[in-house]
Design a protein around this motif. Structure first.
Motif, PDB file in Angstrom:
ATOM      1  N   GLU A 121       0.829  -1.211   0.000  1.00  0.00           N
ATOM      2  CA  GLU A 121       0.000   0.000   0.000  1.00  0.00           C
ATOM      3  C   GLU A 121       0.862   1.260   0.000  1.00  0.00           C
ATOM      4  O   GLU A 121       0.586   2.212  -0.729  1.00  0.00           O
ATOM      5  CB  GLU A 121      -0.942  -0.005   1.204  1.00  0.00           C
ATOM      6  N   LYS A 122       1.913   1.265   0.807  1.00  0.00           N
ATOM      7  CA  LYS A 122       2.819   2.417   0.845  1.00  0.00           C
ATOM      8  C   LYS A 122       3.476   2.633  -0.522  1.00  0.00           C
ATOM      9  O   LYS A 122       3.584   3.765  -0.995  1.00  0.00           O
ATOM     10  CB  LYS A 122       3.901   2.219   1.907  1.00  0.00           C
ATOM     11  N   GLU A 123       3.916   1.552  -1.138  1.00  0.00           N
ATOM     12  CA  GLU A 123       4.570   1.669  -2.450  1.00  0.00           C
ATOM     13  C   GLU A 123       3.588   2.162  -3.507  1.00  0.00           C
ATOM     14  O   GLU A 123       3.935   2.973  -4.371  1.00  0.00           O
ATOM     15  CB  GLU A 123       5.181   0.326  -2.872  1.00  0.00           C
ATOM     16  N   ALA A 124       2.350   1.705  -3.432  1.00  0.00           N
ATOM     17  CA  ALA A 124       1.331   2.164  -4.387  1.00  0.00           C
ATOM     18  C   ALA A 124       1.068   3.662  -4.209  1.00  0.00           C
ATOM     19  O   ALA A 124       0.973   4.398  -5.201  1.00  0.00           O
ATOM     20  CB  ALA A 124       0.041   1.363  -4.205  1.00  0.00           C
ATOM     21  N   LYS A 125       0.971   4.103  -2.964  1.00  0.00           N
ATOM     22  CA  LYS A 125       0.775   5.534  -2.706  1.00  0.00           C
ATOM     23  C   LYS A 125       1.967   6.342  -3.203  1.00  0.00           C
ATOM     24  O   LYS A 125       1.817   7.382  -3.822  1.00  0.00           O
ATOM     25  CB  LYS A 125       0.591   5.795  -1.202  1.00  0.00           C
ATOM     26  N   ARG A 126       3.174   5.839  -2.891  1.00  0.00           N
ATOM     27  CA  ARG A 126       4.386   6.541  -3.309  1.00  0.00           C
ATOM     28  C   ARG A 126       4.422   6.681  -4.828  1.00  0.00           C
ATOM     29  O   ARG A 126       4.684   7.755  -5.361  1.00  0.00           O
ATOM     30  CB  ARG A 126       5.634   5.803  -2.814  1.00  0.00           C
ATOM     31  N   ARG A 127       4.125   5.611  -5.530  1.00  0.00           N
ATOM     32  CA  ARG A 127       4.123   5.654  -6.999  1.00  0.00           C
ATOM     33  C   ARG A 127       3.061   6.612  -7.540  1.00  0.00           C
ATOM     34  O   ARG A 127       3.294   7.310  -8.523  1.00  0.00           O
ATOM     35  CB  ARG A 127       3.919   4.258  -7.570  1.00  0.00           C
ATOM     36  N   ALA A 128       1.914   6.638  -6.901  1.00  0.00           N
ATOM     37  CA  ALA A 128       0.859   7.564  -7.330  1.00  0.00           C
ATOM     38  C   ALA A 128       1.322   9.007  -7.136  1.00  0.00           C
ATOM     39  O   ALA A 128       1.110   9.856  -8.011  1.00  0.00           O
ATOM     40  CB  ALA A 128      -0.426   7.303  -6.550  1.00  0.00           C
ATOM     41  N   TYR A 129       1.965   9.286  -6.008  1.00  0.00           N
ATOM     42  CA  TYR A 129       2.473  10.632  -5.760  1.00  0.00           C
ATOM     43  C   TYR A 129       3.575  11.006  -6.753  1.00  0.00           C
ATOM     44  O   TYR A 129       3.627  12.126  -7.238  1.00  0.00           O
ATOM     45  CB  TYR A 129       2.989  10.773  -4.322  1.00  0.00           C
ATOM     46  N   VAL A 130       4.445  10.061  -7.049  1.00  0.00           N
ATOM     47  CA  VAL A 130       5.515  10.310  -8.029  1.00  0.00           C
ATOM     48  C   VAL A 130       4.905  10.616  -9.399  1.00  0.00           C
ATOM     49  O   VAL A 130       5.359  11.528 -10.100  1.00  0.00           O
ATOM     50  CB  VAL A 130       6.496   9.115  -8.097  1.00  0.00           C
ATOM     51  N   ALA A 131       3.860   9.896  -9.758  1.00  0.00           N
ATOM     52  CA  ALA A 131       3.184  10.154 -11.036  1.00  0.00           C
ATOM     53  C   ALA A 131       2.567  11.553 -11.047  1.00  0.00           C
ATOM     54  O   ALA A 131       2.633  12.259 -12.059  1.00  0.00           O
ATOM     55  CB  ALA A 131       2.113   9.091 -11.295  1.00  0.00           C
ATOM     56  N   MET A 132       1.989  11.958  -9.916  1.00  0.00           N
ATOM     57  CA  MET A 132       1.421  13.304  -9.814  1.00  0.00           C
ATOM     58  C   MET A 132       2.512  14.361 -10.009  1.00  0.00           C
ATOM     59  O   MET A 132       2.300  15.355 -10.711  1.00  0.00           O
ATOM     60  CB  MET A 132       0.767  13.510  -8.446  1.00  0.00           C
ATOM     61  N   ILE A 133       3.646  14.137  -9.377  1.00  0.00           N
ATOM     62  CA  ILE A 133       4.750  15.088  -9.497  1.00  0.00           C
ATOM     63  C   ILE A 133       5.215  15.181 -10.945  1.00  0.00           C
ATOM     64  O   ILE A 133       5.447  16.278 -11.458  1.00  0.00           O
ATOM     65  CB  ILE A 133       5.906  14.703  -8.551  1.00  0.00           C
ATOM     66  N   ARG A 134       5.335  14.054 -11.590  1.00  0.00           N
ATOM     67  CA  ARG A 134       5.765  14.070 -13.004  1.00  0.00           C
ATOM     68  C   ARG A 134       4.769  14.846 -13.871  1.00  0.00           C
ATOM     69  O   ARG A 134       5.175  15.606 -14.748  1.00  0.00           O
ATOM     70  CB  ARG A 134       5.926  12.648 -13.520  1.00  0.00           C
ATOM     71  N   CYS A 135       3.495  14.648 -13.630  1.00  0.00           N
ATOM     72  CA  CYS A 135       2.476  15.391 -14.382  1.00  0.00           C
ATOM     73  C   CYS A 135       2.601  16.888 -14.135  1.00  0.00           C
ATOM     74  O   CYS A 135       2.539  17.694 -15.075  1.00  0.00           O
ATOM     75  CB  CYS A 135       1.077  14.912 -14.005  1.00  0.00           C
ATOM     76  N   LEU A 136       2.773  17.271 -12.881  1.00  0.00           N
ATOM     77  CA  LEU A 136       2.908  18.688 -12.545  1.00  0.00           C
ATOM     78  C   LEU A 136       4.188  19.285 -13.139  1.00  0.00           C
ATOM     79  O   LEU A 136       4.186  20.417 -13.611  1.00  0.00           O
ATOM     80  CB  LEU A 136       2.882  18.889 -11.033  1.00  0.00           C
ATOM     81  N   GLN A 137       5.274  18.509 -13.128  1.00  0.00           N
ATOM     82  CA  GLN A 137       6.517  18.989 -13.731  1.00  0.00           C
ATOM     83  C   GLN A 137       6.348  19.181 -15.238  1.00  0.00           C
ATOM     84  O   GLN A 137       6.850  20.157 -15.803  1.00  0.00           O
ATOM     85  CB  GLN A 137       7.661  18.026 -13.433  1.00  0.00           C
ATOM     86  N   SER A 138       5.635  18.283 -15.866  1.00  0.00           N
ATOM     87  CA  SER A 138       5.360  18.410 -17.295  1.00  0.00           C
ATOM     88  C   SER A 138       4.509  19.647 -17.567  1.00  0.00           C
ATOM     89  O   SER A 138       4.773  20.423 -18.488  1.00  0.00           O
ATOM     90  CB  SER A 138       4.645  17.156 -17.803  1.00  0.00           C
ATOM     91  N   TYR A 139       3.502  19.834 -16.736  1.00  0.00           N
ATOM     92  CA  TYR A 139       2.631  21.004 -16.869  1.00  0.00           C
ATOM     93  C   TYR A 139       3.434  22.292 -16.684  1.00  0.00           C
ATOM     94  O   TYR A 139       3.289  23.240 -17.441  1.00  0.00           O
ATOM     95  CB  TYR A 139       1.493  20.906 -15.857  1.00  0.00           C
ATOM     96  N   ARG A 140       4.307  22.293 -15.681  1.00  0.00           N
ATOM     97  CA  ARG A 140       5.157  23.472 -15.439  1.00  0.00           C
ATOM     98  C   ARG A 140       6.023  23.755 -16.669  1.00  0.00           C
ATOM     99  O   ARG A 140       6.156  24.906 -17.094  1.00  0.00           O
ATOM    100  CB  ARG A 140       6.026  23.260 -14.207  1.00  0.00           C
ATOM    101  N   GLY A 141       6.570  22.716 -17.272  1.00  0.00           N
ATOM    102  CA  GLY A 141       7.370  22.892 -18.478  1.00  0.00           C
ATOM    103  C   GLY A 141       6.557  23.462 -19.633  1.00  0.00           C
ATOM    104  O   GLY A 141       7.043  24.314 -20.386  1.00  0.00           O
ATOM    105  N   GLN A 142       5.323  23.021 -19.752  1.00  0.00           N
ATOM    106  CA  GLN A 142       4.454  23.545 -20.811  1.00  0.00           C
ATOM    107  C   GLN A 142       4.121  25.010 -20.580  1.00  0.00           C
ATOM    108  O   GLN A 142       4.090  25.804 -21.527  1.00  0.00           O
ATOM    109  CB  GLN A 142       3.181  22.711 -20.895  1.00  0.00           C
ATOM    110  N   VAL A 143       3.889  25.384 -19.333  1.00  0.00           N
ATOM    111  CA  VAL A 143       3.611  26.784 -19.008  1.00  0.00           C
ATOM    112  C   VAL A 143       4.844  27.631 -19.318  1.00  0.00           C
ATOM    113  O   VAL A 143       4.739  28.694 -19.941  1.00  0.00           O
ATOM    114  CB  VAL A 143       3.188  26.943 -17.527  1.00  0.00           C
ATOM    115  N   GLU A 144       6.015  27.154 -18.918  1.00  0.00           N
ATOM    116  CA  GLU A 144       7.251  27.892 -19.191  1.00  0.00           C
ATOM    117  C   GLU A 144       7.481  28.042 -20.696  1.00  0.00           C
ATOM    118  O   GLU A 144       7.895  29.106 -21.159  1.00  0.00           O
ATOM    119  CB  GLU A 144       8.438  27.193 -18.531  1.00  0.00           C
ATOM    120  N   GLU A 145       7.205  26.992 -21.432  1.00  0.00           N
ATOM    121  CA  GLU A 145       7.351  27.042 -22.889  1.00  0.00           C
ATOM    122  C   GLU A 145       6.372  28.045 -23.500  1.00  0.00           C
ATOM    123  O   GLU A 145       6.742  28.824 -24.388  1.00  0.00           O
ATOM    124  CB  GLU A 145       7.092  25.643 -23.461  1.00  0.00           C
TER     125      GLU A 145
END
Length: 104
Positions: free
Chosen positions: A9-33
């Motif tokens: 369960e902890k690993e599943a939560k961690r992976r979900a959070y990591v996926a959220m961060i990656r999405c937000l980082q991608s979004y931030r890159g798109q905004v910067e672009e």
């Protein structure tokens, strides 16, 4: 068995959070672009403005000055909004990273 389930369960939560961060980082890159593209457009506008507008006179110049003022305000609003958005994205990434640290 419950320890294994808890770890999964902890690993599943961690992976979900990591996926959220990656999405937000991608979004931030798109905004910067997008802001960089907008900045290129404004620079081209100002170059044309500096070259042609000084020679305008009369009603054309007055009408242009009104539009120019509006454009400057819009530009300032766009940059301010982009700064706020980038700040909020970074804040959300930091919040999610803290959640990841709490899991471990």
């Amino acid at each position: 068995m419950s320890s294994l389930l808890g770890s999964i369960e902890k690993e599943a939560k961690r992976r979900a959070y990591v996926a959220m961060i990656r999405c937000l980082q991608s979004y931030r890159g798109q905004v910067e672009e997008a802001i960089e593209e907008f900045h290129h457009g404004t620079r081209a506008f100002y170059r044309a403005n500096d070259e042609y507008v000084p020679h305008w006179q009369g009603e054309s110049r007055e009408a242009y000055e009104l539009v120019y003022g509006d454009l400057r305000q819009i530009e300032a609003h766009i940059y301010a909004t982009a700064d706020e958005l980038l700040h909020e994205i970074s804040r959300e990434i930091a919040r999610i990273q803290r959640k990841i640290e709490e899991i471990q």
